[in-house]
Design an enzyme around this catalytic site. Structure first.
Site, PDB file in Angstrom:
ATOM      1  N   GLY A 122      32.499  46.286  42.902  1.00  0.00           N
ATOM      2  CA  GLY A 122      31.576  45.550  41.744  1.00  0.00           C
ATOM      3  C   GLY A 122      30.309  45.958  41.940  1.00  0.00           C
TER       4      GLY A 122
ATOM      5  NE  ARG B 187      41.000  45.380  41.922  1.00  0.00           N
ATOM      6  CZ  ARG B 187      40.067  44.873  40.441  1.00  0.00           C
ATOM      7  NH1 ARG B 187      40.525  44.612  39.220  1.00  0.00           N
ATOM      8  NH2 ARG B 187      38.486  45.708  40.634  1.00  0.00           N
TER       9      ARG B 187
END
Length: 386
Positions: free
Chosen positions: A102, A229
């Site tokens: 992030g 993911r």
């Protein structure tokens, strides 16, 4: 984790899908789901552990033949060892948190004078964000694009890639919009790096959906991390391949084989996704509050993924994204034209959103030309200060 498992048991669920936030890449959560007798809709915890820590992932990818940037991913984390490795690698340089993602724990170091402060602050931020202060170093590319490869693997040793996404429009390492395919990159180049990603999946025994993220510059790809993911931007791949990625995750978790081979996968047309965030469009300050009007766009080739609605309250506690507008067209020009119309039709009142920024980017000459770097948006914002 305990509360989610309790909710799963109370509801009578048979499986847990991790989504793309918070615990989605937490191998301990995946193992806890399995230990509770539920099906984990994702890769095996061992594969997640292998790719979760960037230094370990970098080493594994290099061993699998996936190109990596010059840098340092060693265990010696003493400041003097990191400094020596940085000087060997050269500048400009990225100091990166080995854990997490992030954009946190990342620092761009332009010269030696910035190095010590960057190492100290990156380690401190990494410790606070991820509980892990370890760092890795990589040579920075001044004009790189962010291009990622979507992969899929089943438990029977079969794996494929679903092409690429260009995610270069970013601010502080946070993606703003994405598109597929990546403008201006030859298919043979994509196929070559895609084959290496597939080989890496087989080597580490990967299962389910995953994304290999790369920096791309001067015709070369360099691995930066793997996301174990589904991605926020997965809809653009769904629209150009016709494959429902989330459905496939569930089918693979249920024990099915991949229903297609690499030669069955074809890219059709072009797709663009705009992330709609509850924030000031230019200062990026959060804008939580109640949505007094929610009117999403519609029409051919337009898709909206969102949980928001009129009278929905956007809380201040979580990520600012409240929706995604995705469009598909036969060509990139048609997709961009559809996105301009879709953004013009969208009405969200009561809070600020970044839709005005997206509307401006859709008519920006450099973006329309295609191939802007990961640094383009911040430079653009500097020239268009409000």
């Amino acid at each position: 984790i305990d509360k989610l498992l309790a909710a799963a048991r109370t509801s009578g669920a048979q499986a847990v899908h991790p989504g793309y936030g918070f615990l989605s890449e937490n191998a301990a959560f995946a193992q806890a789901v399995i230990d509770a007798g539920l099906v984990w809709v994702g890769p095996a915890p061992t594969a997640m552990w292998a790719m979760a820590e960037k230094s370990r992932a970098r080493q594994r990818m290099a061993a699998a033949g996936v190109p990596v940037l010059p840098g340092y991913d060693g265990d010696d984390q003493r400041p003097e060892a990191l400094r020596a490795a940085a000087l060997r690698t050269g500048f400009p340089l990225m100091v990166k948190a080995s854990a997490g993602g992030g954009g946190r724990g990342m620092r761009l170091v332009l010269d030696e004078r910035m190095l010590d402060a960057a190492i100290t602050s990156a380690a401190s931020e990494a410790q606070a964000a991820f509980g892990d202060a370890r760092l890795l170093l990589e040579r920075a590319l001044p004009n790189a694009r962010h291009v990622e490869i979507q992969v899929f693997a089943d438990r029977y040793g079969r794996a494929v890639h679903l092409g690429e996404r260009d995610c270069s429009m970013q601010r502080r390492h946070q993606k703003i919009l994405e598109e597929a395919p990546a403008p201006g990159i030859a298919r043979r180049v994509i196929e070559r790096i895609g084959e290496r990603c597939v080989a890496a999946c087989k080597k580490i025994g990967y299962r389910g959906a995953g994304t290999f993220e790369f920096l791309y510059e001067n015709g070369e790809f360099f691995f930066i991390e793997m996301n174990t993911r589904v991605q926020v931007e997965h809809p653009v791949t769904e629209l150009v391949t016709g494959i429902d990625i989330v459905q496939m995750q569930i089918r693979i978790a249920a024990g099915e084989k991949l229903p297609f081979t690499q030669r069955n996968i074809q890219m059709r047309g072009h797709a663009v996704e705009c992330r709609i965030n509850a924030e000031d469009p230019y200062k990026f300050t959060p804008s939580p509050g109640r949505i007094t009007m929610w009117h999403p766009p519609g029409g051919p080739g337009v898709r909206v993924d969102s949980h928001a609605y009129t009278n929905y309250y956007v809380p201040p506690n979580y990520d600012s994204m409240i929706g995604k507008i995705i469009v598909h067209g036969d060509t990139r020009d048609q997709a961009l034209a559809r996105m301009r119309i879709a953004l013009s039709e969208t009405v969200i009142e009561g809070i600020q959103t970044n839709i005005p920024l997206h509307r401006e980017l859709m008519v920006d000459a450099k973006f329309i030309e295609g191939g802007t770097s990961i640094h383009y948006l911040e430079g653009w914002l500097g020239q268009h200060k409000r």
